[in-house]
Design an enzyme around this catalytic site. Structure first.
Site, short mmCIF file in Angstrom:
data_model
loop_
_atom_site.label_atom_id
_atom_site.label_comp_id
_atom_site.label_asym_id
_atom_site.label_seq_id
_atom_site.Cartn_x
_atom_site.Cartn_y
_atom_site.Cartn_z
N TRP A 198 0.84 -1.21 0.00
CA TRP A 198 0.00 0.00 0.00
C TRP A 198 0.88 1.26 0.00
O TRP A 198 0.58 2.23 -0.69
CB TRP A 198 -0.93 -0.06 1.19
N LYS A 232 -14.19 -4.05 8.21
CA LYS A 232 -14.32 -4.72 6.91
C LYS A 232 -13.27 -5.80 6.74
O LYS A 232 -13.50 -6.79 6.03
CB LYS A 232 -14.30 -3.70 5.78
#
Length: 328
Positions: free
Chosen positions: A11, A191
């Site tokens: 990321w 999530k």
């Protein structure tokens, strides 16, 4: 404004890719000397997203975190939550004077069980108006390949949210604004748990029909928890909540889904972690949300089932059978 990225994973590499598209110079702190050498000499990160070509002439990369912090006005933190505190253990809060923080970290600080914005506020006296969060739906692999992605820029300071939006917006990144830092941070944590649950279901040969029911109930669970722990008027059907949940639960790039699938196939937690050789934040997230919910007592049957499987050694088969009558 000088921009820095702290973190060396997938990321972080994708964010460097974005920033070298929009800026002439980016400062980058990485822990591993191998990454520094690879970026400087070959123009790619040899450990993560090695296919991603980086404009190394625009990148100043260093293994000295103090040097990188000193050179930038806006710091993008992309260090896994489990390692953020130790990475900053010898950084003095005065080093953050007049700095602004952007967190792209999707996790909770394990020792204190805080979201990242609360950690920076408590530990380094950084005001919430000098902090922002960026969130998906996004996978680093697709950003690295310059595939169209929407990111949410959230801050209590609307002007700073707009500034972050202008920094990361480019031909393959579109942005939307929000002021819901806490909701987006907790949503990003949750999530990961639900993506892990989807992976467990897949590993046990549940089909797409059931997984759709699982995710439909997961967003209801998330909404109940967010409304309790961070009360605010929000629409959980927006990108930073439902969108991020969907991409993490369904994508082949999702580490959390992959980790869960291995658990569903019968791997132990330890063996799955060793084989992946990457961090699945959902493992830590399950424990963090469990701890937080001991106080709030929100009805979270899916998150509770994942926690039971990962930390209490409960049978995935039996835990999922116990969920069936709780769905609607």
């Amino acid at each position: 404004m000088n921009i820095a990225v702290l973190g060396g994973g997938s990321w972080a590499t994708a964010i460097v890719k974005i920033l070298t598209t929009t800026h002439d110079q980016v400062f980058w702190w990485v822990r591993e000397s191998e990454i520094k050498h690879g970026v400087q000499t070959e123009g790619y990160n040899p450990l993560y997203l090695s296919f991603c070509e980086l404009e190394n002439k625009k990148i100043y990369v260093s293994n000295d975190i103090h040097e990188i912090i000193s050179k930038a006005d806006i710091l993008f933190f992309v260090i896994p939550a489990a390692f953020l505190e130790i990475s900053l253990s010898d950084v003095d809060k005065t080093e953050f004077n007049n700095k602004k923080i952007v967190s792209a970290i999707k996790g909770i600080i394990p020792a204190s069980n805080e979201i990242v914005s609360d950690f920076f506020h408590r530990k380094f006296d950084i005001s919430f108006t000098s902090q922002a969060v960026i969130s998906g739906p996004s996978h680093a692999e697709e950003i690295a390949a310059e595939r169209l992605t929407y990111l949410t820029c959230a801050s209590e300071n609307e002007q700073f949210a707009k500034e972050v939006s202008s920094i990361i917006g480019c031909k393959f990144v579109k942005t939307v604004l929000s002021d819901d830092i806490a909701g987006i941070e907790y949503g990003a944590v949750m999530k990961n748990i639900y993506a892990l649950a989807a992976g467990i279901a897949k590993g046990m040969n549940y089909g797409d029909n059931f997984i759709a029911v699982l995710i439909s109930n997961a967003i209801q669970e998330m909404e109940r928890f967010l409304d309790t722990i961070a009360p605010k008027q929000r629409n959980v059907k927006r990108l930073a909540y439902l969108g991020d949940l969907l991409v993490t639960a369904y994508s082949q790039h999702s580490r959390n889904r992959t980790f869960g699938q291995m658990i569903g196939q019968g791997y132990s937690v330890k063996s799955a972690q060793l084989e992946m050789q990457m961090i699945a934040e959902g493992y830590y997230s399950a424990q963090s949300i469990h701890k937080s919910n001991l106080t709030h007592n929100v009805h979270l049957p899916i998150a509770d089932a994942v926690y039971g499987i990962l930390y209490e050694g409960k049978s995935p088969k039996l835990e999922f059978l116990s969920l069936l009558d709780k769905f609607n």
